[in-house]
Design a protein around this motif. Sequence first.
Motif, PDB file in Angstrom:
ATOM      1  N   PHE A 122       0.471  -1.362   0.169  1.00 52.75           N
ATOM      2  CA  PHE A 122      -0.009  -0.015   0.214  1.00 52.75           C
ATOM      3  C   PHE A 122       0.678   1.360   0.172  1.00 52.75           C
ATOM      4  O   PHE A 122       0.275   2.317  -0.172  1.00 52.75           O
ATOM      5  N   LYS A 142      -6.798   7.535   1.994  1.00 53.75           N
ATOM      6  CA  LYS A 142      -6.671   7.440   0.840  1.00 53.75           C
ATOM      7  C   LYS A 142      -7.268   6.053   0.516  1.00 53.75           C
ATOM      8  O   LYS A 142      -8.170   5.781   1.215  1.00 53.75           O
ATOM      9  N   ALA A 192      -7.828   3.188  -1.358  1.00 54.19           N
ATOM     10  CA  ALA A 192      -7.284   1.675  -0.906  1.00 54.19           C
ATOM     11  C   ALA A 192      -7.459   0.907   0.727  1.00 54.19           C
ATOM     12  O   ALA A 192      -8.101   0.318   1.182  1.00 54.19           O
TER      13      ALA A 192
END
Length: 277
Positions: A112, A150, A152
Amino acid sequence: MLRKAALLLASMVTIGWVSVAMAADSAVQGNLLEAADTKASGEYAFSQCRQLQGEPFDARSNQKKAVIVGDSYACDFINSVQENGYLKDYQIRLRFIPYNCQTVAGEDAAKFIEAKDRAFCAKPERADSLERAKAQIQEADLVIFASRWKPAIAAALPQTLHQLGLTPQQKVVVVGSKFFGKISVRQYLRMPANELKTLQNEVDAEEAKAINAVLAKQLDKDVAFIDPHALLCGDDTSCPLFTDDLNLISYDGRHLTKAGARYVGKVLFQHSVLRQM
């Protein structure tokens, strides 16, 4: 004579009101110029964070324990707390994870983080991590996550909370994203105070509103979610730029001025689950 006296009195009243208006506009301009000093505003935004970052809880204290986890938006949240004297019953600590270093908990955390940021994020003196913060998070009575999320990371947050091993006895709060759009102090300096009072910025819905919708939908019912965009801006894509007393809320569209922290803190704590804490 009476007519002349009445005219003189009216003129004096008019001059008085004009003087008051000019003084008010001058005060507003002074506040704007102060907020426009991004170096000073940035120093304010992060000063409290530096004092609390990574500090352990005091085991000798009888106060409850609160840990705030996140990036620069967590710093904004701390400033909102401090400016209003909230959470006085808690020891407050911060685990600072910069925006570029946001991860989920678990074995997949590294993917990530973009390749260009991994060296920076791996340095404990520059960036914290959920893995390093896990023990203190588990120790806290109150855990507050506040970030410029973010997409995600927002989508994976339920999995992250599960991986952190939080217990039902802990109070867990997630503060969503906020965005006030492009700030143009030069433009505001040319505007009268009465126009600034109602001035709103069009903002990109993807910056805050869309991500907050994901968080609200994904999080379990035992996690309290606070949507700053909804509380501050309503259900549209325009947001106010000034407090009721005409102080700029954000100096760069994302981070809060001192007056903005005081204003936002009152909104969040008076109109959400935080009022119970």
